[in-house]
Design a protein around this motif. Sequence first.
Motif, PDB file in Angstrom:
ATOM      1  N   ASN A  34       5.363  34.964  22.055  1.00 35.28           N
ATOM      2  CA  ASN A  34       5.508  33.608  22.535  1.00 35.28           C
ATOM      3  C   ASN A  34       5.417  32.449  21.701  1.00 35.28           C
ATOM      4  O   ASN A  34       5.509  32.827  20.411  1.00 35.28           O
ATOM      5  N   ASP A  53      13.422  32.337  21.991  1.00 29.20           N
ATOM      6  CA  ASP A  53      13.602  32.565  23.345  1.00 29.20           C
ATOM      7  C   ASP A  53      13.228  30.928  23.864  1.00 29.20           C
ATOM      8  O   ASP A  53      12.522  30.295  23.094  1.00 29.20           O
ATOM      9  N   ILE A  54      13.637  30.509  24.927  1.00 24.59           N
ATOM     10  CA  ILE A  54      13.478  29.163  25.438  1.00 24.59           C
ATOM     11  C   ILE A  54      12.118  29.455  26.458  1.00 24.59           C
ATOM     12  O   ILE A  54      10.940  28.914  26.262  1.00 24.59           O
ATOM     13  N   GLN A  55      12.238  30.166  27.547  1.00 29.39           N
ATOM     14  CA  GLN A  55      11.379  30.194  28.512  1.00 29.39           C
ATOM     15  C   GLN A  55      10.203  31.371  28.049  1.00 29.39           C
ATOM     16  O   GLN A  55      10.644  32.444  28.156  1.00 29.39           O
ATOM     17  N   ASP A  60       6.773  27.101  25.244  1.00 26.28           N
ATOM     18  CA  ASP A  60       8.245  27.374  25.509  1.00 26.28           C
ATOM     19  C   ASP A  60       8.834  27.214  23.721  1.00 26.28           C
ATOM     20  O   ASP A  60       8.348  26.972  22.939  1.00 26.28           O
ATOM     21  N   THR A  83      19.366  31.739  24.788  1.00 25.21           N
ATOM     22  CA  THR A  83      19.492  30.898  26.094  1.00 25.21           C
ATOM     23  C   THR A  83      20.179  32.066  26.972  1.00 25.21           C
ATOM     24  O   THR A  83      20.960  32.852  26.982  1.00 25.21           O
ATOM     25  N   SER A  84      19.679  31.849  28.332  1.00 24.72           N
ATOM     26  CA  SER A  84      19.990  32.746  29.497  1.00 24.72           C
ATOM     27  C   SER A  84      21.157  32.140  30.010  1.00 24.72           C
ATOM     28  O   SER A  84      21.704  30.697  30.119  1.00 24.72           O
ATOM     29  N   MET A  87      21.110  28.804  32.053  1.00 26.00           N
ATOM     30  CA  MET A  87      21.050  27.790  31.253  1.00 26.00           C
ATOM     31  C   MET A  87      22.248  27.013  30.646  1.00 26.00           C
ATOM     32  O   MET A  87      22.157  25.995  30.071  1.00 26.00           O
ATOM     33  N   ASP A  90      22.473  23.658  30.044  1.00 29.11           N
ATOM     34  CA  ASP A  90      21.540  22.959  28.809  1.00 29.11           C
ATOM     35  C   ASP A  90      21.549  23.130  27.392  1.00 29.11           C
ATOM     36  O   ASP A  90      20.812  22.876  26.691  1.00 29.11           O
TER      37      ASP A  90
END
Length: 136
Positions: A34, A53-55, A60, A83-84, A87, A90
């Motif tokens: 995290n 990772d973002i989320q 975050d 990024t997924s 996104m 974004d």
Amino acid sequence: MPIRILIVEDNEKNRKLLRDLLTYHGYEIVEAENGAAGVQSAREQRPDLVLMDIQMPVLDGFGALKLLREQEATRAIKVIALTSFAMVGDQERIIQAGFDGYISKPLDTRALPLIVKKYLENPRGWQGPNRASPDQ
Ligand code: MN
């Protein structure tokens, strides 16, 4: 000394994939699951590159980046967002936030080592394969 990469990612499968792939390519890998653990690990381990990772739970990617940039010891570390696909809109926000670039998920295992190598070789500010490179 091997190049050290910190992977900050809550998804265990993604973390393992990144670890296996980058270890195979000779990098030393440190992991955190995290953002808060990632910031602590960055302070202690001083990685050459962070894949963020973002989320994530607890903290975050945006929050973790902010803390890294606030601290003298971690300010200059290159941080690349993971990024997924969802996104896509974004990406601009990610660059605005101060990430050095981004890599889209799902991860392309063939392209990823090359992208990581380019980020390590290029000076800060190069914003990824989808954007202009500094020599253009
Ligand atoms: Mn996540």
